[in-house]
Design an enzyme around this catalytic site. Structure first.
Site, mmCIF file in Angstrom:
data_model
loop_
_atom_site.group_PDB
_atom_site.id
_atom_site.type_symbol
_atom_site.label_atom_id
_atom_site.label_comp_id
_atom_site.label_asym_id
_atom_site.label_seq_id
_atom_site.Cartn_x
_atom_site.Cartn_y
_atom_site.Cartn_z
ATOM 1 N N LYS A 178 0.809 -1.223 0.000
ATOM 2 C CA LYS A 178 0.000 0.000 0.000
ATOM 3 C C LYS A 178 0.838 1.267 0.000
ATOM 4 O O LYS A 178 0.438 2.277 -0.585
ATOM 5 C CB LYS A 178 -0.966 -0.004 1.188
ATOM 6 C CG LYS A 178 -1.924 -1.189 1.194
ATOM 7 C CD LYS A 178 -2.700 -1.319 -0.101
ATOM 8 C CE LYS A 178 -3.225 -2.741 -0.298
ATOM 9 N NZ LYS A 178 -3.753 -2.988 -1.659
ATOM 10 N N GLU A 233 -2.055 6.827 8.489
ATOM 11 C CA GLU A 233 -2.811 7.827 7.722
ATOM 12 C C GLU A 233 -3.672 8.614 8.693
ATOM 13 O O GLU A 233 -4.169 8.057 9.675
ATOM 14 C CB GLU A 233 -3.763 7.148 6.720
ATOM 15 C CG GLU A 233 -3.138 6.724 5.426
ATOM 16 C CD GLU A 233 -4.162 6.073 4.499
ATOM 17 O OE1 GLU A 233 -5.371 6.132 4.784
ATOM 18 O OE2 GLU A 233 -3.730 5.489 3.503
ATOM 19 N N HIS A 280 -16.972 -4.171 6.473
ATOM 20 C CA HIS A 280 -16.166 -4.242 5.259
ATOM 21 C C HIS A 280 -16.783 -5.117 4.178
ATOM 22 O O HIS A 280 -16.102 -5.562 3.265
ATOM 23 C CB HIS A 280 -14.733 -4.671 5.571
ATOM 24 C CG HIS A 280 -14.081 -3.761 6.588
ATOM 25 N ND1 HIS A 280 -13.847 -2.438 6.320
ATOM 26 C CD2 HIS A 280 -13.668 -3.969 7.842
ATOM 27 C CE1 HIS A 280 -13.296 -1.871 7.385
ATOM 28 N NE2 HIS A 280 -13.189 -2.774 8.331
ATOM 29 N N ARG A 303 -7.982 -6.266 -9.713
ATOM 30 C CA ARG A 303 -8.853 -7.360 -10.134
ATOM 31 C C ARG A 303 -10.159 -6.794 -10.679
ATOM 32 O O ARG A 303 -10.423 -5.599 -10.568
ATOM 33 C CB ARG A 303 -9.204 -8.221 -8.912
ATOM 34 C CG ARG A 303 -9.920 -7.396 -7.847
ATOM 35 C CD ARG A 303 -10.519 -8.186 -6.723
ATOM 36 N NE ARG A 303 -11.380 -7.357 -5.899
ATOM 37 C CZ ARG A 303 -10.987 -6.609 -4.877
ATOM 38 N NH1 ARG A 303 -9.713 -6.569 -4.543
ATOM 39 N NH2 ARG A 303 -11.845 -5.882 -4.200
HETATM 40 C C1 MV4 Z 1 -9.712 4.718 6.146
HETATM 41 C C2 MV4 Z 1 -10.794 5.218 6.887
HETATM 42 C C3 MV4 Z 1 -10.676 6.480 7.429
HETATM 43 N N1 MV4 Z 1 -9.523 7.173 7.266
HETATM 44 N N2 MV4 Z 1 -8.596 5.457 6.007
HETATM 45 C C4 MV4 Z 1 -11.536 0.368 5.314
HETATM 46 C C5 MV4 Z 1 -11.219 -0.564 4.198
HETATM 47 C C6 MV4 Z 1 -9.963 -0.066 3.570
HETATM 48 N N3 MV4 Z 1 -9.951 -0.247 2.150
HETATM 49 C C7 MV4 Z 1 -9.900 1.351 3.962
HETATM 50 N N4 MV4 Z 1 -10.805 1.548 5.040
HETATM 51 C C8 MV4 Z 1 -10.854 2.739 5.675
HETATM 52 N N5 MV4 Z 1 -9.754 3.517 5.558
HETATM 53 C C9 MV4 Z 1 -8.519 6.649 6.571
HETATM 54 N N6 MV4 Z 1 -7.393 7.357 6.422
HETATM 55 C C10 MV4 Z 1 -11.940 4.443 7.003
HETATM 56 C C11 MV4 Z 1 -11.966 3.194 6.416
HETATM 57 C C12 MV4 Z 1 -13.186 2.453 6.611
HETATM 58 C C13 MV4 Z 1 -14.086 2.260 5.574
HETATM 59 C C14 MV4 Z 1 -13.827 2.719 4.283
HETATM 60 C C15 MV4 Z 1 -14.720 2.510 3.267
HETATM 61 C C16 MV4 Z 1 -15.916 1.855 3.523
HETATM 62 C C17 MV4 Z 1 -16.200 1.378 4.778
HETATM 63 C C18 MV4 Z 1 -15.299 1.571 5.807
HETATM 64 C C19 MV4 Z 1 -15.583 1.077 7.090
HETATM 65 C C20 MV4 Z 1 -14.673 1.273 8.100
HETATM 66 C C21 MV4 Z 1 -13.476 1.944 7.862
#
Ligand code: MV4
Length: 502
Positions: free
Chosen positions: A119, A203, A238, A295
Site C-alpha cells: 500500500k 494515515e 467491510h 482485479r
Molecule cells: C480509512 C478510513 C478512514 N480514514 N482510512 C476500510 C477498508 C480499507 N480499504 C480502507 N478503510 C478505511 N480507511 C482513513 N485514512 C476508514 C476506512 C473504513 C471504511 C472505508 C470505506 C468503507 C467502509 C469503511 C468502514 C470502516 C473503515
C-alpha cells in the site's frame, strides 16, 4: 495480434465463475471449471464445458492451491486463466506461476500486482502523478519510536494500516497518543497472521468518509480509459451491501478530474487489464486516493449497466492482446444502476451465516433487472466460502427509477431454505437517507444494529409459513404451481401495494 483463446480455466466458484463462464460461451471460448469437494454439483461446474476437481472443501486445500489450479489448467489444455475476485485474484505468486507455466493470466502483470499490493508503494506512485492521498506516511514504519514521531506530525485521530493490507484487515483507528503503542502491537500481529508481513503505516483518519471508486481498463498498446465511478459507501463490516453508478455525490467536474488522475496512475504503473482505484471522500467532498484493486470487482455490473461495456469480455480481449475498441470520448454514463448483494446471512440474528439447501427460488425479471447468481433452485450453499449467493441489479433512466425497480425486484425475489439479506436490502432501499443520497460508511452499520420496525418487515412470518407449506404440498403432489402457492404470492403482493412507504 496474439491468437484468440480456445479454452479458459476459471479459477473461482460461485456467481463470478458463472459470470466468466457466460462470457466465454458468448465468445465461443470453451470454459474449464475447477471445484472443491463441497462444489461437485455447483452451478459453475454444471455450466462449464468441463470441470476438474482440485481438492477438499477448505479453500486453503482447493481454491487457494496455486499448484492444483495450474495443474488443472495445463492438463485441460487451457491457454488462459481468469481468477475472478477473492481467492488467488490478487496473488502475485499465482500470476507469476501462470506466466511461468505459459498460461495467460487474465489481469495485470505479476509485478504490477506486487507494486499495488504494497500500500505504501501505491501511495508513492499516486503522489508522483499528483493524485491527492490522505496525509500520512509513504513508507512502512520501522519501530514504535518512528510510529510515535510520525503520529505527532500527522495528528489524531489516525489509522494504523497494514502495508500488505487492503480491505479491512490490519486496520486500526487510534484516537489518542495514549493508545498508539498498544494499537500498533495489535495491528502488527494481525497483519502478521493475515498477510505474513507485519509492516504498518499511518494515515490521518477521515471521519464518516464516503467510498467512491473509479473503474479503469488498459490494453497492452498503451491505451487507457476510465469507466467512471461506483459509489460504495453502503457497507457493513467491510462487506459492501449496495453499490451504484453514478455516485449521487460527484459533480461532472469532480468525476472528470478523478477519472483523469486515475488514468495517469495507470499509465505510470504500466498497468494492464481491469483495475479499480479506491477513494475516500470527506464531508467537503475532497477525494483522497486510498488503494488500487488489481482485479475485476464484485460490483463491476453497475458499470456495465451504465456504460454498455461487457467488462469480462473486454478483460479477455485485452489478454488476447487486442486493442481497446473505444476511446475515452466514446464512453458515456447512461442512466443509473444499483446493485444489491444477496448474502446467505440472517439479518435478524446479527448477520450470522445461513448456509443450507435452497428449497425454492423465484428470481425477479422484467424491465431493467439483472440477477448474477451462483445458485439455482435445489442447490446447496456451502458453509466454507464467502456467503455471497447473488447480485441483484436494476437500471433506470435516473436514480429514482432505478430505486423503484430495485425495490420492486427485491420484493419479487423469493428464497426458501436459507436466510438471506434481502429484507435488509429492502430496508436500505426504503430508507429516507438512502433515497436522499445522505449516505456515508456508517449508514449500513447503524441500520444493521437497529431492528426493523414491525410494519417495515416485508414478509410476515405467517406469509412465509404459508409459502413453505404451499411449496411442500407442490413438491409432494409433483404438480406444477398448485393453487395455495399462487394465492400466497398474491396475498403478499397486496400487502406490498397497500403497506409500503415511498
Ligand atoms: C480509512 C478510513 C478512514 N480514514 N482510512 C476500510 C477498508 C480499507 N480499504 C480502507 N478503510 C478505511 N480507511 C482513513 N485514512 C476508514 C476506512 C473504513 C471504511 C472505508 C470505506 C468503507 C467502509 C469503511 C468502514 C470502516 C473503515
Amino acid at each position: 495480434m496474439a491468437d484468440r483463446f480456445n479454452k479458459i480455466l476459471v479459477a473461482n466458484r460461485g456467481e463470478i465463475a458463472v459470470r466468466v463462464i457466460r462470457a466465454c460461451r458468448e465468445m465461443g471460448i470453451a470454459s474449464v471449471a475447477v471445484f472443491s469437494e463441497a462444489d461437485r454439483a455447483a452451478r459453475h461446474v454444471r455450466l462449464a464445458d468441463e470441470a476438474w476437481p482440485i481438492g477438499p472443501a477448505r479453500a486453503a486445500d482447493s481454491y487457494l492451491r496455486i499448484d492444483r489450479v495450474i495443474e488443472a489448467a495445463c492438463a485441460s489444455g487451457a491457454e488462459a486463466v481468469h481468477p475472478g475476485y477473492g481467492f488467488l485474484a490478487e496473488n502475485a505468486r499465482f500470476a507469476q506461476a501462470c506466466e511461468e507455466a505459459g498460461l495467460v493470466f487474465i489481469g495485470p502483470r505479476s509485478e504490477t500486482i506486487t507494486l499495488m499490493g504494497e500500500k505504501t508503494s501505491a501511495r508513492r506512485l499516486a503522489v508522483a502523478v499528483g493524485l491527492p492521498v490522505v496525509p500520512g506516511t509513504l513508507e512502512p514504519l520501522a519501530d514504535d519510536a518512528a510510529i510515535r514521531q510520525e503520529a505527532e506530525r500527522i495528528g489524531f485521530p489516525l489509522m494504523l494500516k497494514a502495508a500488505a493490507g487492503g480491505g479491512g484487515k490490519g486496520l486500526r483507528l487510534v484516537r489518542s497518543a495514549a493508545d498508539l503503542v498498544s494499537a500498533a502491537a495489535r495491528a502488527r500481529s494481525e497483519a502478521q497472521s493475515a498477510f505474513g508481513d507485519d509492516r504498518v503505516y499511518l494515515e490521518k483518519a477521515l471521519v464518516r468518509p464516503r467510498h467512491v471508486e473509479i473503474q479503469v481498463m488498459a490494453d497492452h498498446h498503451g491505451n487507457v480509459v476510465h469507466l467512471f465511478e461506483r459509489e460504495c459507501s453502503i457497507q457493513r463490516r467491510h462487506q459492501k451491501v449496495v453499490e451504484e453508478s453514478p455516485s449521487p455525490l460527484l459533480t461532472p467536474d469532480l468525476r472528470a478530474r478523478m477519472g483523469t488522475l486515475a488514468v495517469a496512475l495507470v499509465r505510470k504503473a504500466g498497468y494492464v487489464n481491469a483495475g479499480t482505484l479506491e477513494f475516500l471522500m470527506d464531508e467537503s467532498r475532497e477525494p483522497y486516493f486510498l488503494e488500487m484493486n488489481t482485479r475485476l470487482q464484485v460490483e463491476h455490473p453497475v458499470t456495465e449497466l451504465v456504460t454498455g461495456v461487457d467488462l469480462v469480455k473486454l478483460q479477455i480481449r485485452i489478454a488476447q492482446a487486442e486493442r481497446l475498441p473505444f476511446a475515452q470520448e466514446d464512453l458515456v454514463q447512461r442512466g443509473h444502476a444499483i446493485e444489491g448483494r444477496i448474502y446467505a446471512e440472517d439479518p435478524d440474528s446479527g448477520f450470522l451465516p445461513s448456509p443450507g439447501r435452497i428449497l425454492a427460488l423465484r428470481v425477479p425479471g422484467g424491465p431493467g433487472i439483472r440477477d448474477d447468481s451462483g445458485v439455482e433452485d435445489g442447490d446447496e450453499v456451502p458453509s466454507h466460502y464467502d456467503p455471497l449467493v447473488s447480485k441483484l441489479l436494476a437500471w433506470g433512466e435516473d436514480r429514482a427509477s432505478a430505486i423503484a425497480r430495485m425495490r420492486r425486484a427485491v420484493r419479487e425475489y423469493r428464497v426458501l431454505g436459507i436466510k438471506t439479506t434481502l429484507p435488509f436490502l429492502d430496508r436500505v432501499l426504503r430508507h429516507p437517507d438512502f433515497v436522499a443520497g445522505r449516505i456515508d460508511t456508517s449508514f449500513a452499520e447503524r441500520l444493521g444494529r437497529d431492528s426493523p420496525p414491525e410494519e417495515d418487515r416485508p414478509w410476515p412470518v405467517a406469509v412465509a409459513a404459508a409459502a413453505i407449506s404451499a411449496f411442500e404440498q407442490r413438491r409432494a403432489a409433483r404438480t406444477p404451481s398448485a393453487v395455495p402457492a399462487a394465492s400466497a404470492w398474491r396475498r403478499e403482493g397486496r400487502v406490498e401495494s397497500t403497506g409500503g412507504r415511498g
